[in-house]
Design a protein around this motif. Structure first.
Motif, PDB file in Angstrom:
ATOM      1  N   GLN A 131       0.862  -1.473   0.052  1.00 27.96           N
ATOM      2  CA  GLN A 131      -0.105  -0.108  -0.140  1.00 27.96           C
ATOM      3  C   GLN A 131       0.747   1.202  -0.026  1.00 27.96           C
ATOM      4  N   GLU A 132       2.072   0.940   0.462  1.00 26.94           N
ATOM      5  CA  GLU A 132       2.822   2.425   0.637  1.00 26.94           C
ATOM      6  C   GLU A 132       4.291   2.301   0.372  1.00 26.94           C
ATOM      7  N   MET A 133       5.172   3.103   0.161  1.00 32.28           N
ATOM      8  CA  MET A 133       6.542   2.895   0.127  1.00 32.28           C
ATOM      9  C   MET A 133       7.120   2.790   1.484  1.00 32.28           C
ATOM     10  N   GLY A 134       8.471   2.018   1.172  1.00 33.86           N
ATOM     11  CA  GLY A 134       8.982   1.498   2.253  1.00 33.86           C
ATOM     12  C   GLY A 134       9.526  -0.040   2.047  1.00 33.86           C
ATOM     13  N   TRP A 135      10.131  -0.730   3.170  1.00 28.69           N
ATOM     14  CA  TRP A 135      10.379  -1.992   3.049  1.00 28.69           C
ATOM     15  C   TRP A 135       9.362  -2.931   3.082  1.00 28.69           C
ATOM     16  N   ALA A 136       9.187  -3.834   2.008  1.00 32.10           N
ATOM     17  CA  ALA A 136       8.125  -4.809   1.833  1.00 32.10           C
ATOM     18  C   ALA A 136       8.906  -6.175   2.013  1.00 32.10           C
ATOM     19  N   SER A 137       8.149  -7.112   3.046  1.00 32.85           N
ATOM     20  CA  SER A 137       8.873  -8.250   3.324  1.00 32.85           C
ATOM     21  C   SER A 137       7.598  -9.572   2.979  1.00 32.85           C
ATOM     22  N   TRP A 138       8.128 -10.461   2.111  1.00 34.20           N
ATOM     23  CA  TRP A 138       7.604 -11.576   1.920  1.00 34.20           C
ATOM     24  C   TRP A 138       8.140 -12.530   2.718  1.00 34.20           C
ATOM     25  N   ASP A 139       7.345 -13.611   3.193  1.00 29.57           N
ATOM     26  CA  ASP A 139       7.604 -14.968   3.523  1.00 29.57           C
ATOM     27  C   ASP A 139       8.376 -15.754   2.598  1.00 29.57           C
ATOM     28  N   ALA A 140       9.251 -16.040   2.345  1.00 29.70           N
ATOM     29  CA  ALA A 140       9.940 -16.675   1.161  1.00 29.70           C
ATOM     30  C   ALA A 140      10.341 -18.070   1.487  1.00 29.70           C
ATOM     31  N   THR A 141       9.970 -18.726   2.553  1.00 31.64           N
ATOM     32  CA  THR A 141      10.500 -19.872   2.872  1.00 31.64           C
ATOM     33  C   THR A 141      10.013 -20.837   1.746  1.00 31.64           C
ATOM     34  N   ALA A 142       8.810 -21.133   1.308  1.00 33.18           N
ATOM     35  CA  ALA A 142       8.583 -21.988   0.202  1.00 33.18           C
ATOM     36  C   ALA A 142       9.250 -21.594  -0.908  1.00 33.18           C
ATOM     37  N   LEU A 143       9.600 -20.657  -1.183  1.00 30.24           N
ATOM     38  CA  LEU A 143      10.494 -20.169  -2.552  1.00 30.24           C
ATOM     39  C   LEU A 143      11.897 -20.746  -2.160  1.00 30.24           C
ATOM     40  N   LEU A 144      12.521 -20.531  -1.064  1.00 34.38           N
ATOM     41  CA  LEU A 144      13.740 -20.734  -0.916  1.00 34.38           C
ATOM     42  C   LEU A 144      13.963 -22.480  -0.823  1.00 34.38           C
ATOM     43  N   LYS A 145      13.040 -22.952  -0.306  1.00 37.22           N
ATOM     44  CA  LYS A 145      13.023 -24.497  -0.260  1.00 37.22           C
ATOM     45  C   LYS A 145      12.972 -25.187  -1.655  1.00 37.22           C
ATOM     46  N   LYS A 146      12.230 -24.345  -2.524  1.00 38.73           N
ATOM     47  CA  LYS A 146      12.178 -24.754  -3.989  1.00 38.73           C
ATOM     48  C   LYS A 146      13.312 -24.604  -4.602  1.00 38.73           C
ATOM     49  N   ALA A 147      13.917 -23.715  -4.525  1.00 41.52           N
ATOM     50  CA  ALA A 147      15.227 -23.335  -4.670  1.00 41.52           C
ATOM     51  C   ALA A 147      16.286 -24.269  -4.386  1.00 41.52           C
ATOM     52  N   ALA A 148      16.200 -24.483  -3.161  1.00 41.94           N
ATOM     53  CA  ALA A 148      17.258 -25.870  -2.650  1.00 41.94           C
ATOM     54  C   ALA A 148      17.070 -26.961  -3.322  1.00 41.94           C
ATOM     55  N   ASP A 149      15.728 -27.434  -3.683  1.00 45.19           N
ATOM     56  CA  ASP A 149      15.404 -28.610  -4.278  1.00 45.19           C
ATOM     57  C   ASP A 149      16.097 -28.577  -5.676  1.00 45.19           C
TER      58      ASP A 149
END
Length: 188
Positions: A131-149
């Protein structure tokens, strides 16, 4: 001969020691961001790797600008990853809305254009309403596990930022700021 039993009281300190050792062994890892770029449907032969802002934009539910963040290889196995996070600095919000994370199992080149867009995974692995400027944070656990696989042999991987609905969000690039560029971290 009398047998002594320590009961559950004897096991508690041992379990506590094992738990503390596993916590102490956990560390944070942050693959290096090596390339960031975006592609634009209205300029299908142009590349935007040198842009200071990376755009994720959709119009009528269809992506028209897609951002790509290429990270160096994974150093842990998927089963070792406890949690992960992607942080990106939002510099412009033309139209607020959701931005999803997708995975691509190779590096996107600085020369990529809309015409030769990589075929990233259709399934979003995380969503964030911006909604606004500044830091945006996603839970990237699933993405990182997929990257590791998928990248267990040390290949680079790409995080794909796709806007949903009619959202249009600008993120700072490596060229725009060295201290506010996108960072991905995981605990293993």
């Amino acid at each position: 001969m009398e047998r002594k039993s320590f009961g559950s009281a004897g096991l508690m300190p041992a379990a506590l020691i094992v738990l503390l050792a596993s916590i102490a062994a956990a560390a944070t890892f942050s693959p290096a961001l090596v390339v960031d770029t975006y592609i634009d449907a209205s300029e299908e032969d142009e590349t935007f790797a040198g842009a200071e802002t990376l755009w994720a934009t959709s119009e009528g539910g269809e992506p028209v600008r897609i951002a790509f963040l290429v990270y160096s290889e994974m150093v842990k196995l998927a089963m070792e990853i406890e949690a992960g996070e992607l942080r990106a600095y939002v510099t412009e919000v033309e139209r607020p809305g959701e931005v999803t994370l997708h995975f691509y199992d190779m590096a996107v080149l600085e020369t990529e254009t809309w015409r030769d867009m990589p075929r990233y995974d259709d399934e979003p692995l995380a969503t964030l309403n911006i909604q606004e400027m500044g830091w945006a944070s996603w839970d990237a656990t699933a993405l990182l596990k997929k990257a590791a696989d998928e990248c267990a042999e040390g290949c680079p991987f790409t995080v794909v930022l796709v806007a949903e609905g009619d959202a249009s969000i600008g993120f700072i690039s490596m060229e725009g700021s060295s201290d506010k560029k996108a960072v991905i971290e995981y605990i293993a």
